[in-house]
Enzyme design. Structure first.
Site, short mmCIF file in Angstrom:
data_model
loop_
_atom_site.label_atom_id
_atom_site.label_comp_id
_atom_site.label_asym_id
_atom_site.label_seq_id
_atom_site.Cartn_x
_atom_site.Cartn_y
_atom_site.Cartn_z
CB CYS A 2 -0.85 0.02 1.26
SG CYS A 2 -1.79 -1.47 1.52
NE ARG A 27 4.14 1.74 -1.53
CZ ARG A 27 5.22 0.96 -1.39
NH1 ARG A 27 6.22 1.05 -2.25
NH2 ARG A 27 5.29 0.08 -0.43
CD1 TRP A 74 -1.86 -5.66 -3.01
CD2 TRP A 74 -2.61 -4.45 -4.73
NE1 TRP A 74 -1.95 -6.49 -4.08
CE2 TRP A 74 -2.42 -5.79 -5.15
CE3 TRP A 74 -3.07 -3.54 -5.65
CZ2 TRP A 74 -2.69 -6.23 -6.46
CZ3 TRP A 74 -3.34 -3.96 -6.95
CH2 TRP A 74 -3.15 -5.28 -7.34
CG ASN A 100 2.93 -0.87 2.80
OD1 ASN A 100 2.30 -1.85 2.40
ND2 ASN A 100 4.13 -0.57 2.36
N GLY A 101 1.65 -3.17 5.09
CA GLY A 101 2.30 -4.39 5.55
C GLY A 101 1.26 -5.39 6.02
CD GLU A 479 7.30 -17.41 -16.38
OE1 GLU A 479 6.37 -17.94 -17.02
OE2 GLU A 479 7.33 -16.19 -16.14
CE LYS A 483 7.76 -12.98 -17.62
NZ LYS A 483 6.77 -13.96 -17.39
CD GLU A 486 5.52 -11.84 -20.97
OE1 GLU A 486 4.38 -11.40 -21.17
OE2 GLU A 486 5.80 -12.50 -19.97
CG HIS A 502 12.14 -38.17 -29.57
ND1 HIS A 502 12.21 -39.47 -29.99
CD2 HIS A 502 12.50 -38.18 -28.27
CE1 HIS A 502 12.57 -40.25 -28.99
NE2 HIS A 502 12.75 -39.49 -27.92
CE LYS A 601 0.80 -7.71 -14.37
NZ LYS A 601 1.94 -8.64 -14.49
#
Ligand code: AGP
Length: 606
Positions: A2, A27, A74, A100-101, A479, A483, A486, A502, A601
């Site tokens: 946050c 944030r 958040w 925040n936390g 993955e 990355k 994209e 193969h 996103k």
């Protein structure tokens, strides 16, 4: 994650707080609020939704007062709502707190306060703080805050005002960032420097367990045990735009560096002092877990790659068969679902249309759904039976990094929780201890950025880059390949190393870059053979291995070592060099790293 701000001086606090929150919306932005002290005592305005909703509610009416605190949220505990928005107040509205936390021990603290007659309005962890200050107030607000903070476990950056002490703002910092801005006849607090950069470039960067008492003409810094400290003034030379990225050039590289905290925040409150898995936010009943006959693991993109790792962990520890599918295929297939099927969906945004559709299909077939998401109150979290949040904070870059590693951590917790409840394993202490060490091991890898930077310079001009691996390394290769694709637009694919012969080996030519993941001890020798296969065709190989496996450096062109870790958790570490490599390749190619072409996103359409 946050954003918090605070002000004390001779100007209107509300305007300065709102302006500061505008700079901190990245944030967190599911709700926002401010509290000021004026002749009416503490006056609070807070609303669900973006900061604009709060600003509209304030309208032309200026909230009087030259001292105040503000917050943009958040959500972690308690879904986005007016009542869960910060600031939170004590019962007589004299004390206001922004946080925040995560207060990990808020449940026992809340129970103790309720027994003492305190009434709670919100579902947040934060609300215990103003009530604790009220409960333990001894006439000295500074001493009282010190006492209360000593009772808290978890992470917190706090801003506190008290109408009985209208000449000060109190700030406390532990594990969540907090700075103090030094002005002329005025002072500020903020989660990040952007919030106050328009007013001052002189800041104190509070350290863990620091406490600051701000008056209009002074700032006093001490430890939360009262010990006085001297902090150097840091003169900020960033511009506002780069300050939102915490001084990093892009959100992606900032978020790569936030992974240790994202992993720590996701696991720490779900492992108790005895080292047992203790997931309080969802109740997977033992009876239900024992009757599960299969699990569908359904998600998209990076979340799908996390789900593949989750599949391996659940099958290994909980001994439940897991079928992992991409949501866009699952939803049009004919899955075998009944009331003994559990669906696990993984989604950073919690809004991906294909994943949401898969969730709804499962529920139509009477299956229960566990959702691993990063957004409290998102559609997927709301429609699931068991929402389990990653606490990675907002992920701004389109390319997912910290959400992915937080998802891996959350899936490991789920696998172990199920394993214990099914009696499939007796002792999970080894992997739990290794889980707790992951944040510092990721930190260790982040100290070697320059090595990956040099490797990126060697390969960024190529048109094809291949990733190979076996077992979990194959899923991490997927993955790493995504990355790279994209954000750099280089063609890339992940190949099962055992499959090269193969067909895909035909793609390897002289100088073809191959990233070879060899972190699985039991498959290490096999991987060395596969590396020799591609080397024999002229490939340029960058190997990724554990630091004890030095054999690899005799056969590859470059090697990146990761700290020792058990095979099952190596994806959390092995992916980090691949994220960094992709970042620097894209940087060298001049790509728009945070907003790659054609991508969004959150893919909320089919
Ligand atoms: C990952 O870097 C991409 N941005 C994309 O694959 C993403 O993981 C996918 O769209 C799923 O999004 P979600 O996690 O929000 O559901």
């Amino acid at each position: 994650m946050c954003g918090i701000v605070g002000y004390i001086g001779n100007r209107n606090a509300a305007n300065i707080l709102i302006e500061g929150l505008e700079k901190l919306e990245y944030r967190g932005y599911d709700s926002a609020g401010i509290a000021v002290i004026n002749e009416n005592g503490v006056e609070v305005k807070k609303h669900k939704g973006r900061l604009s909703v709060l600003k509209d509610s304030l309208g032309e009416k200026v909230l009087e007062g030259t001292i105040g605190i503000g917050h943009t949220r958040w959500a972690t505990h308690g879904e986005p709502s007016d009542v869960n928005a910060h600031p939170h107040l004590n019962s007589n509205n004299a004390i206001a707190v922004v946080h925040n936390g995560i207060i990990e021990n808020y449940i026992p603290l809340k129970e103790e306060l309720i027994e003492k007659g305190y009434e709670f309005k919100s579902d947040t962890d934060t609300e215990v703080i103003p009530h604790l200050i009220d409960c333990y107030y001894n006439g000295n607000i500074i001493e009282t805050v010190q006492k209360v903070v000593s009772m808290l476990e978890g992470s917190y950056a706090l801003g506190i005002i008290d109408s009985n002490n209208p000449d000060m703002v109190i700030a406390v910092r532990k594990d969540s960032p907090l700075v103090v801005g030094i002005g002329e006849g005025e002072n500020f607090i903020a989660s990040d420097i952007p919030a106050i950069l328009n007013h001052t470039r002189k800041v104190y960067l509070l350290e863990n367990n620091d406490m600051a008492v701000l008056r209009a003409d002074s700032v006093e810094i001490m430890k939360t045990d009262g010990t006085k400290v001297n902090r150097e003034i840091f003169n900020v030379n960033w511009n506002v735009e780069s300050a939102e990225k915490g001084g990093y050039d892009h959100f992606m590289i900032k978020e790569i560096h936030e992974q240790p905290k994202a992993i720590k925040d996701t696991i720490s409150s779900r492992i108790n002092r005895m080292g047992q898995i203790d997931i309080k936010d969802i109740t997977l009943e033992k009876e239900y877990i024992r009757n599960i006959n299969k699990i569908y693991m359904v998600s998209c993109g990076t979340a799908y790659h996390a789900g593949l790792v989750g599949k391996v962990l659940i099958e290994k520890y909980a001994k439940i068969p897991v079928i992992a599918e991409v949501a866009s295929e699952f939803r049009y297939g004919n899955p075998f679902i009944d009331e003994n099927t559990l669906m696990i969906v993984v989604s950073q945004s919690g809004e991906t249309a294909d994943t949401l559709a898969a969730l709804r299909l499962a529920k139509e077939r009477k299956a229960k759904v566990l959702a691993v998401t990063n957004v409290v109150g998102s559609s997927i979290s709301r429609e699931s039976d068991y929402p389990l949040y990653t606490w990675a904070g907002p992920e701004i870059a389109v390319a997912s990094t910290k959400a992915y590693t937080a998802q891996l951590a959350a899936l490991a917790l789920i696998a172990l929780d199920m394993a214990v409840k099914r009696g499939a394993v007796e002792d999970v202490s080894e992997i739990v201890n290794e889980l707790k060490l992951l944040p510092e091991k990721v930190e260790e890898i982040l100290k070697h950025l320059d090595e990956m930077k040099k490797m990126a310079e060697e390969v960024y001009k190529t048109e094809d880059i291949f990733f190979i691996g076996r077992g979990l390394d194959y899923y991490v290769a997927m993955e790493g390949s995504l990355k790279l694709k994209e954000i750099s637009y280089i063609h890339s694919e992940a190949m099962a190393a055992g499959e090269l012969k193969h067909g895909t080996l035909a793609l390897i030519d002289k100088g073809t870059p191959v990233i070879a993941l060899a972190t699985q001890d039991k498959l290490y020798d096999k991987m060395l053979s596969n590396i020799k296969e591609v080397k024999a065709r002229g490939a340029y190989v960058i190997g990724v291995a554990k630091e004890s496996n030095r054999e690899i450096e005799k056969i590859v062109d470059r090697v990146i070592y990761i700290p020792e870790v058990m095979d099952e958790l190596s994806p959390v570490l092995a992916v980090v060099p691949l994220q960094i490599l992709a970042y620097y390749v894209a940087l060298n190619r001049g790509c728009d790293i945070d907003k790659p072409r054609n991508l969004a996103k959150s893919v909320t359409v089919e």
